[in-house]
Motif scaffolding. Structure first.
Motif, PDB file in Angstrom:
ATOM      1  N   SER A 109       0.800  -1.192  -0.174  1.00 22.92           N
ATOM      2  CA  SER A 109       0.035   0.034  -0.221  1.00 22.92           C
ATOM      3  C   SER A 109       0.711   1.238  -0.076  1.00 22.92           C
ATOM      4  CB  SER A 109      -0.946   0.140   1.143  1.00 22.92           C
ATOM      5  OG  SER A 109      -0.351  -0.128   2.408  1.00 22.92           O
ATOM      6  N   GLU A 110       1.952   1.166   0.752  1.00 19.15           N
ATOM      7  CA  GLU A 110       2.741   2.319   0.762  1.00 19.15           C
ATOM      8  C   GLU A 110       3.663   2.670  -0.577  1.00 19.15           C
ATOM      9  OE1 GLU A 110       2.401   0.637   4.827  1.00 19.15           O
ATOM     10  OE2 GLU A 110       3.094  -0.207   2.727  1.00 19.15           O
ATOM     11  N   HIS A 111       3.942   1.532  -1.448  1.00 22.26           N
ATOM     12  CA  HIS A 111       4.640   2.006  -2.255  1.00 22.26           C
ATOM     13  C   HIS A 111       3.582   2.118  -3.477  1.00 22.26           C
ATOM     14  CE1 HIS A 111       7.315  -0.389   0.102  1.00 22.26           C
ATOM     15  NE2 HIS A 111       8.079   0.645  -0.235  1.00 22.26           N
ATOM     16  N   SER A 112       2.426   1.799  -3.681  1.00 19.84           N
ATOM     17  CA  SER A 112       1.376   2.050  -4.600  1.00 19.84           C
ATOM     18  C   SER A 112       0.964   3.484  -4.158  1.00 19.84           C
ATOM     19  CB  SER A 112       0.276   1.030  -4.415  1.00 19.84           C
ATOM     20  OG  SER A 112      -0.769   1.420  -5.178  1.00 19.84           O
ATOM     21  N   ALA A 113       1.195   3.946  -3.136  1.00 21.88           N
ATOM     22  CA  ALA A 113       0.488   5.292  -2.717  1.00 21.88           C
ATOM     23  C   ALA A 113       1.879   6.135  -3.390  1.00 21.88           C
ATOM     24  CB  ALA A 113       0.556   5.459  -1.289  1.00 21.88           C
ATOM     25  N   LEU A 114       3.229   5.833  -3.037  1.00 19.93           N
ATOM     26  CA  LEU A 114       4.343   6.676  -3.637  1.00 19.93           C
ATOM     27  C   LEU A 114       4.131   6.612  -5.218  1.00 19.93           C
ATOM     28  CD1 LEU A 114       7.016   5.331  -1.476  1.00 19.93           C
ATOM     29  CD2 LEU A 114       6.088   7.680  -1.331  1.00 19.93           C
ATOM     30  N   GLN A 115       3.897   5.594  -5.769  1.00 20.79           N
ATOM     31  CA  GLN A 115       3.853   5.703  -7.318  1.00 20.79           C
ATOM     32  C   GLN A 115       2.816   6.440  -7.784  1.00 20.79           C
ATOM     33  OE1 GLN A 115       2.110   2.159  -9.455  1.00 20.79           O
ATOM     34  NE2 GLN A 115       4.225   1.865 -10.469  1.00 20.79           N
ATOM     35  N   GLN A 116       1.447   6.469  -7.193  1.00 19.41           N
ATOM     36  CA  GLN A 116       0.514   7.322  -7.669  1.00 19.41           C
ATOM     37  C   GLN A 116       0.769   8.849  -7.177  1.00 19.41           C
ATOM     38  OE1 GLN A 116      -3.665   5.978  -6.360  1.00 19.41           O
ATOM     39  NE2 GLN A 116      -2.508   4.351  -5.145  1.00 19.41           N
ATOM     40  N   CYS A 117       1.331   8.931  -6.199  1.00 22.32           N
ATOM     41  CA  CYS A 117       1.875  10.466  -5.799  1.00 22.32           C
ATOM     42  C   CYS A 117       3.029  11.071  -6.880  1.00 22.32           C
ATOM     43  CB  CYS A 117       2.346  10.682  -4.405  1.00 22.32           C
ATOM     44  SG  CYS A 117       1.158  10.402  -3.126  1.00 22.32           S
ATOM     45  N   LEU A 118       3.619  10.099  -7.229  1.00 20.95           N
ATOM     46  CA  LEU A 118       4.759  10.437  -8.261  1.00 20.95           C
ATOM     47  C   LEU A 118       4.383  10.701  -9.837  1.00 20.95           C
ATOM     48  CD1 LEU A 118       7.743   7.998  -7.101  1.00 20.95           C
ATOM     49  CD2 LEU A 118       7.817  10.422  -6.840  1.00 20.95           C
ATOM     50  N   TRP A 119       3.226   9.981  -9.897  1.00 19.43           N
ATOM     51  CA  TRP A 119       2.543  10.391 -11.421  1.00 19.43           C
ATOM     52  C   TRP A 119       2.173  11.768 -11.195  1.00 19.43           C
ATOM     53  CZ3 TRP A 119      -1.432   5.698 -10.858  1.00 19.43           C
ATOM     54  CH2 TRP A 119      -0.887   4.491 -11.328  1.00 19.43           C
ATOM     55  N   PRO A 154       3.910  16.723 -16.154  1.00 18.64           N
ATOM     56  CA  PRO A 154       3.357  16.229 -17.261  1.00 18.64           C
ATOM     57  C   PRO A 154       3.848  15.149 -18.012  1.00 18.64           C
ATOM     58  CG  PRO A 154       4.161  18.350 -17.870  1.00 18.64           C
ATOM     59  CD  PRO A 154       4.597  18.120 -16.221  1.00 18.64           C
ATOM     60  N   GLY A 155       5.237  14.980 -17.836  1.00 21.07           N
ATOM     61  CA  GLY A 155       5.764  13.785 -18.579  1.00 21.07           C
ATOM     62  C   GLY A 155       5.895  12.708 -17.523  1.00 21.07           C
ATOM     63  N   ALA A 156       7.245  12.041 -17.831  1.00 22.93           N
ATOM     64  CA  ALA A 156       7.362  10.704 -17.108  1.00 22.93           C
ATOM     65  C   ALA A 156       7.906  11.338 -15.381  1.00 22.93           C
ATOM     66  CB  ALA A 156       8.535   9.958 -17.576  1.00 22.93           C
ATOM     67  N   TYR A 157       8.111  10.311 -14.688  1.00 20.14           N
ATOM     68  CA  TYR A 157       8.585  10.379 -13.244  1.00 20.14           C
ATOM     69  C   TYR A 157       9.961  11.182 -13.283  1.00 20.14           C
ATOM     70  CZ  TYR A 157      11.402   9.234  -9.062  1.00 20.14           C
ATOM     71  OH  TYR A 157      12.225   8.908  -8.112  1.00 20.14           O
ATOM     72  N   ASP A 158      10.151  12.289 -12.707  1.00 23.83           N
ATOM     73  CA  ASP A 158      11.350  13.009 -12.691  1.00 23.83           C
ATOM     74  C   ASP A 158      11.985  13.034 -11.505  1.00 23.83           C
ATOM     75  OD1 ASP A 158      13.564  14.762 -13.086  1.00 23.83           O
ATOM     76  OD2 ASP A 158      12.195  16.613 -12.994  1.00 23.83           O
ATOM     77  N   PRO A 159      12.911  12.343 -10.900  1.00 27.89           N
ATOM     78  CA  PRO A 159      13.439  12.244  -9.716  1.00 27.89           C
ATOM     79  C   PRO A 159      14.066  13.519  -9.165  1.00 27.89           C
ATOM     80  CG  PRO A 159      14.960  10.976 -11.057  1.00 27.89           C
ATOM     81  CD  PRO A 159      13.562  11.305 -11.970  1.00 27.89           C
ATOM     82  N   ASP A 160      14.538  14.364 -10.189  1.00 28.26           N
ATOM     83  CA  ASP A 160      14.946  15.703  -9.714  1.00 28.26           C
ATOM     84  C   ASP A 160      13.940  16.646  -9.143  1.00 28.26           C
ATOM     85  OD1 ASP A 160      17.377  15.207 -10.500  1.00 28.26           O
ATOM     86  OD2 ASP A 160      17.480  15.575 -12.620  1.00 28.26           O
TER      87      ASP A 160
END
Length: 396
Positions: A154-164, A168-174
């Motif tokens: 549940s935690e990593h699913s949540a992180l993934q959803q927040c990172l979306w 507007p583009g792909a996940y940007d770690p910066d």
């Protein structure tokens, strides 16, 4: 689910907590999913046979080869005739079965081989077995193609959803300042180390918000589970450990958060129900309608957040250490903990000694690269044996 997105799924660990809830999700959406094959440990063959018959699967496997005759008998009683496989090789056979998505809900380090088989076969992998990523991080990361690995925690699913929401583009770690992983705090939240001296297995199994299997429930009581999740977040999202924090959130409504460099924080909220992250991984990139209940916004809510007490619960700090060490260190942490949890459940080890013993095993281990399954499993075997030796001394 969209009609054109009918998804063929192989479910590993089908008789466990994650597996049964995954089947609930798919049964509620028969036009969205087809269950191709099932695998389980072998301790609940009657349930496994009923699942196989209900979903009309093509293949079934049990890790315990001795359970194969009973499984075949149970399948015959249900009028089901799938191919049947036994042993760890049989589970691996099912992990590579033709399908779109493999959901790996096997408990513990035994899930590593299935994770690697599914990735090598090119399947989308919905990963509930966090241990296989943690202990075999380099192996899993080397095999996984972009988008092939979807978290079910549940935690990593949540992180993934927040990172979306990062742009507007792909996940940007910066654009990310830090990940904030929430923890319920378990049944002993707010207690000092001294107050947990006489904790029993029954007390540790009484989780305040989640209904889970016994191993993960005890891991949640020690917060070892949160330590494993910190390592998992590091591997999934390629962020350093100093950018991953843990905060205690007793209500378990905010499942994790992402803080961005501009000061904005995104949080994913829903009542505690594993069917939501399961459905998100199975249906990706589509959401499954009605997978779980939403928050009732007509009622008043109070959500609180507290810092983690590292003195009372040192498991997370220890996990950061082994995650930073890398190589075989996470495998040793995980294996020693599994051995200690089993000893605690048998009444052979005090509650506080679980993490203390894991720390001793980690300290004694000479870290080597985790470049092959053999190296990982050798470290796993050594850690279990050493934990058992230390446990035997304490139980005298």
């Amino acid at each position: 689910m969209h009609a054109e997105t009918l998804r063929s799924v192989v479910l590993l660990g089908s008789t466990g907590s994650i597996g049964t809830q995954a089947l609930d999700v798919m049964a509620a959406n028969p036009g969205g999913f087809k269950v191709a094959a099932l695998a389980a440990g072998g301790g609940r063959v009657e349930l496994l046979a009923r699942q196989a018959a209900e979903f009309g699967v093509e293949a079934v496997a049990v890790a315990d080869e001795a359970a194969v005759p009973a499984l075949k008998e149970a399948l015959a009683a249900q009028g089901a005739r799938p191919e049947v496989f036994g042993g760890h090789e049989g589970v691996a056979e099912v992990a590579g079965w033709p399908c779109d998505t493999v959901l790996n809900g096997i408990t513990g380090a035994l899930g590593l081989t299935s994770t690697l088989v599914a990735l090598e076969a090119g399947r989308t992998l919905a990963l509930a077995n966090k241990e296989s990523l943690i202990i075999g991080g380099p192996l899993v990361k080397r095999l996984a193609k972009p988008g092939q690995l979807l978290p079910v925690d549940s935690e990593h699913s949540a992180l993934q959803q927040c990172l979306w929401a990062s742009g507007p583009g792909a996940y940007d770690p910066d654009s990310v300042k830090r990940l904030v992983v929430t923890a319920s705090g378990g049944p002993f939240r707010g207690m000092s180390r001294e107050e947990m001296t006489d904790v029993t297995p029954e007390m540790a199994l009484a989780h305040p918000t989640w209904s889970m299997g016994p191993v993960i429930t005890i891991n949640s009581a020690t917060l070892v589970n949160k330590g494993l999740e910190v390592i998992e977040a590091h591997l999934l999202f390629d962020l350093d450990f100093d950018r991953i924090e843990v905060v205690v959130h007793p209500q378990s409504i905010i499942h994790s958060m992402v803080e961005y460099v501009d000061g904005s924080t995104m949080a994913q909220a829903s009542p505690p129900d594993m069917r939501l992250p399961i459905a998100l991984a199975l249906g990706h990139p589509h959401r499954v309608p009605g997978a779980a209940q939403a928050i009732d916004w007509t009622k008043a809510h109070t959500w609180t957040f507290e810092p983690l007490d590292d003195m009372a619960f040192p498991a997370v700090a220890l996990a950061r250490h082994v995650g930073t060490e890398g190589g075989t260190a996470p495998a040793v942490y995980n294996a020693a903990n599994e051995a200690c949890v089993e000893a605690f459940a048998r009444g052979e080890l005090p509650f506080l000694a679980i993490v203390d013993t894991v720390a001793k095993v980690v300290e004694e281990h000479a870290v080597t690269p985790a470049d092959s399954v053999e190296e990982v499993l050798a470290a796993d075997t050594w850690a279990r044996a050493r934990a058992a030796e230390l446990t035997a001394v304490q139980s005298r």
